[in-house]
Write a protein that holds these residues in place. Sequence first.
Motif, PDB file in Angstrom:
ATOM      1  N   LEU A  72       4.033  -2.168 -15.731  1.00  0.00           N
ATOM      2  CA  LEU A  72       4.185  -2.698 -14.374  1.00  0.00           C
ATOM      3  C   LEU A  72       4.831  -1.678 -13.453  1.00  0.00           C
ATOM      4  N   VAL A  73       4.170  -1.414 -12.328  1.00  0.00           N
ATOM      5  CA  VAL A  73       4.734  -0.517 -11.325  1.00  0.00           C
ATOM      6  C   VAL A  73       5.148  -1.358 -10.119  1.00  0.00           C
ATOM      7  N   THR A  74       6.406  -1.240  -9.720  1.00  0.00           N
ATOM      8  CA  THR A  74       6.849  -1.944  -8.518  1.00  0.00           C
ATOM      9  C   THR A  74       7.971  -1.158  -7.862  1.00  0.00           C
ATOM     10  N   ASP A  75       8.065  -1.328  -6.539  1.00  0.00           N
ATOM     11  CA  ASP A  75       9.175  -0.691  -5.861  1.00  0.00           C
ATOM     12  C   ASP A  75       9.965  -1.724  -5.081  1.00  0.00           C
ATOM     13  N   LEU A  76       9.692  -2.963  -5.374  1.00  0.00           N
ATOM     14  CA  LEU A  76      10.357  -4.034  -4.660  1.00  0.00           C
ATOM     15  C   LEU A  76      11.634  -4.367  -5.435  1.00  0.00           C
ATOM     16  N   THR A  77      12.763  -4.039  -4.855  1.00  0.00           N
ATOM     17  CA  THR A  77      14.031  -4.094  -5.603  1.00  0.00           C
ATOM     18  C   THR A  77      14.300  -5.470  -6.183  1.00  0.00           C
ATOM     19  N   ALA A 130      13.839  -7.353 -11.853  1.00  0.00           N
ATOM     20  CA  ALA A 130      14.223  -8.253 -12.951  1.00  0.00           C
ATOM     21  C   ALA A 130      13.084  -8.416 -13.948  1.00  0.00           C
ATOM     22  N   PHE A 131      11.852  -8.180 -13.495  1.00  0.00           N
ATOM     23  CA  PHE A 131      10.709  -8.345 -14.397  1.00  0.00           C
ATOM     24  C   PHE A 131      10.721  -7.332 -15.546  1.00  0.00           C
ATOM     25  N   GLY A 132      11.501  -6.243 -15.369  1.00  0.00           N
ATOM     26  CA  GLY A 132      11.597  -5.239 -16.415  1.00  0.00           C
ATOM     27  C   GLY A 132      12.231  -5.775 -17.687  1.00  0.00           C
ATOM     28  N   ASP A 133      12.981  -6.878 -17.554  1.00  0.00           N
ATOM     29  CA  ASP A 133      13.629  -7.459 -18.731  1.00  0.00           C
ATOM     30  C   ASP A 133      12.700  -8.382 -19.510  1.00  0.00           C
ATOM     31  N   ARG A 134      11.540  -8.692 -18.943  1.00  0.00           N
ATOM     32  CA  ARG A 134      10.628  -9.628 -19.604  1.00  0.00           C
ATOM     33  C   ARG A 134      10.006  -8.990 -20.844  1.00  0.00           C
ATOM     34  N   GLN A 135       9.758  -9.817 -21.813  1.00  0.00           N
ATOM     35  CA  GLN A 135       9.105  -9.399 -23.052  1.00  0.00           C
ATOM     36  C   GLN A 135       7.703  -8.850 -22.736  1.00  0.00           C
ATOM     37  N   GLY A 136       7.408  -7.671 -23.248  1.00  0.00           N
ATOM     38  CA  GLY A 136       6.052  -7.140 -23.091  1.00  0.00           C
ATOM     39  C   GLY A 136       5.768  -6.505 -21.750  1.00  0.00           C
ATOM     40  N   VAL A 137       6.816  -6.311 -20.932  1.00  0.00           N
ATOM     41  CA  VAL A 137       6.604  -5.678 -19.637  1.00  0.00           C
ATOM     42  C   VAL A 137       7.356  -4.351 -19.586  1.00  0.00           C
ATOM     43  N   ALA A 138       6.616  -3.256 -19.445  1.00  0.00           N
ATOM     44  CA  ALA A 138       7.245  -1.940 -19.292  1.00  0.00           C
ATOM     45  C   ALA A 138       7.263  -1.622 -17.809  1.00  0.00           C
ATOM     46  N   LEU A 139       8.440  -1.706 -17.195  1.00  0.00           N
ATOM     47  CA  LEU A 139       8.538  -1.538 -15.752  1.00  0.00           C
ATOM     48  C   LEU A 139       8.887  -0.113 -15.357  1.00  0.00           C
ATOM     49  N   THR A 140       8.167   0.391 -14.363  1.00  0.00           N
ATOM     50  CA  THR A 140       8.427   1.719 -13.809  1.00  0.00           C
ATOM     51  C   THR A 140       8.504   1.579 -12.293  1.00  0.00           C
ATOM     52  N   SER A 141       9.431   2.298 -11.686  1.00  0.00           N
ATOM     53  CA  SER A 141       9.507   2.236 -10.226  1.00  0.00           C
ATOM     54  C   SER A 141       8.384   3.079  -9.644  1.00  0.00           C
ATOM     55  N   ARG A 142       8.047   2.797  -8.399  1.00  0.00           N
ATOM     56  CA  ARG A 142       6.988   3.547  -7.731  1.00  0.00           C
ATOM     57  C   ARG A 142       7.305   5.046  -7.734  1.00  0.00           C
ATOM     58  N   GLY A 143       8.556   5.376  -7.400  1.00  0.00           N
ATOM     59  CA  GLY A 143       8.960   6.774  -7.325  1.00  0.00           C
ATOM     60  C   GLY A 143       8.819   7.486  -8.667  1.00  0.00           C
ATOM     61  N   SER A 174       0.827  -1.205   0.000  1.00  0.00           N
ATOM     62  CA  SER A 174       0.000   0.000   0.000  1.00  0.00           C
ATOM     63  C   SER A 174       0.864   1.259   0.000  1.00  0.00           C
ATOM     64  N   ASN A 175       0.580   2.172  -0.917  1.00  0.00           N
ATOM     65  CA  ASN A 175       1.251   3.472  -0.971  1.00  0.00           C
ATOM     66  C   ASN A 175       0.439   4.335  -1.927  1.00  0.00           C
ATOM     67  N   LEU A 176       0.816   5.585  -2.102  1.00  0.00           N
ATOM     68  CA  LEU A 176      -0.001   6.504  -2.916  1.00  0.00           C
ATOM     69  C   LEU A 176      -0.139   6.068  -4.377  1.00  0.00           C
ATOM     70  N   ALA A 177       0.829   5.281  -4.873  1.00  0.00           N
ATOM     71  CA  ALA A 177       0.759   4.855  -6.277  1.00  0.00           C
ATOM     72  C   ALA A 177      -0.409   3.902  -6.521  1.00  0.00           C
ATOM     73  N   ILE A 178      -0.890   3.257  -5.456  1.00  0.00           N
ATOM     74  CA  ILE A 178      -1.978   2.283  -5.616  1.00  0.00           C
ATOM     75  C   ILE A 178      -3.263   2.960  -6.112  1.00  0.00           C
TER      76      ILE A 178
END
Lengths: 100, 495
Positions: B97-102, B106-119, B55-59
């Motif tokens: 995909l939004v995640t802040d779990l360090t 690694a999921f950012g390298d997956r095909q079809g996944v655009a990863l952004t950090s919470r910040g 839970s955080n403001l990004a949710i």
Amino acid sequence: MTTLSAGKRLKSAVCSTEIMVIAAPDGDVEITCGGSPMGDGATNGGAVDPGHAEGTAIGKRYVNADGSLEVLCVKAGEGSLAADGDALAVKDAKKLPKTD
Amino acid sequence: MLLEMAADAFGDRVAFVDPVADSSITYAELLAAARTAAQAVHDSGAERLAMLDVSNLAIPVGLFAAGWADVPYVPLNYRLTEAEIDALLERITPAYLVTDLTHMTAFGDRQGVALTSRGDFLGMARGGGGDEDYRSMDPEAVGVLLFTSGTTGAPKAAVLRHKHLVSYIFNSVEFGAADEHDAALVCVPPYHVAGIGAVLSSVYSGRRVVQLANFSPEAWIEIARTEKITTAFVVPTMLARIVHALEGQESAHMPHLQSLSYGGGKMPLAVIERAMQLFSDTDFTNAYGLTETSSTITVLGPDEHRAAAGSEDEAVRRRLQSAGVPLPGIEIEVRNDEGKALPTGERGEIYVRGDQVSGEYEGRGSTVGADGWFPTRDAGYLDEEGYLFLEGRADDVIVRGGENMSPGEIEDVLLEHGAVEDAAVVGVPSVEWGEAVVSAVVLKATATQTELQDWVKQHLRSSRVPERIEFWQELPYNETGKLLRRVVKERLDSA
């Protein structure tokens, strides 16, 4: 005249009122706001009819006499609502326990 | 639409507070952030907005941005293993995909996944002015895709359309009903349907939400006091831990807490009774619902809690263990194996009907019948006054020598014994009976297997007496308080 279904959104042609249909009777019904038919947002250049100028309040539900039509005001305005010429009334708020 | 109304009517009110990050967002800011984020999601070409975070403001920003961008919002369980999450991601690509779990980056390298950090996500969302275009939300479009916990197999993706979610809110919340000082403490994880329900109903009622990312009873108690929390929802295991942490005290000392609701699993009678003593001025509500029904469908309200707790009448007192009566717009029926409606008091499978009921799974279609009824797979019965009692999952029914029995019925009897703290009853394969009734019990005082067997025999038919009772230190529960019957079964079976 249009056939309404739940989820349908309508805008006033003469003020800022917007509503969403919660429940609708079978068959055609014409909803007006400020005395003018509501539609997809086009203004008709007219003004709020003084006989239909009690205003709408955001978050309030409005119903017709037999309760077959229920709409929710999602944006307030100066006009008041009617269906086939009969004014809609504010539905009383429900008292519900908080569940989450 | 819900958020637009809130921003319009009380835009300056604080909507969400993240005490860990020491940040907050108002309703007007939340709407602008969701609109800006929606544009970024749209531009990325993603077809889903996935959130893998506590839970955080990004949710809430992500939830409303997905609606605005017209893509399903998919909150993922961060407690799963990397391999399990990978399998779920594969089912929802192309995804933003939004995640802040360090360890998850690694999921950012997956095909079809655009990863952004919470910040980065929050910075981008709160930095823009917001797209002002009018977009009409299609009631038929998918709002949320929620993976069920999958305790019995691969997780199913429950499909909740906007019409289901909005219908739930309209049936259960009055717009702007919250007082300016109202504050909700949300501690259920964002990937749980109660977490989604909490965001939506708080926004619609205009409440300030304080987010508790990682539940501990100490943190919950402290925040409830310092933030002057007025309303909160907990799962039974959380309430049990809060009650335990307050042990030895006469009162919970939370004068602001007006209402405390609970659900998501079976509440032990001892816990709710003790909680009602500690929180004597607080209104308790039991809410029963499923992911597939857009959260709550029945409630046991505060007046019924007080009436039950103070009653000498056994039937009224038992109601403290009831899931209550249906919400407006919801119908409940109990049916037998052939799908026929059962009379009052008879046990069967719970069916539900109403506008908020989805009953649909991705790739499997709808499980709602032509008559509009959804089979919940939960077992239970209705009493004379229409109160619903739950007795576990329909799949948990034990078939011993051709006789069907519900584990819940036997567990309830065991729990009424003064020495029993917790009890689980399951069926294990038996050459003689097909299935044999066995039990795992957690004791709080001394008792022998024979004593407990005699106790059950006094209250139920002899076929229901567990032929073996093991004494354990604790029973296995998942993080939202669901008893892991599969685990109990495996352990008792291998013994």
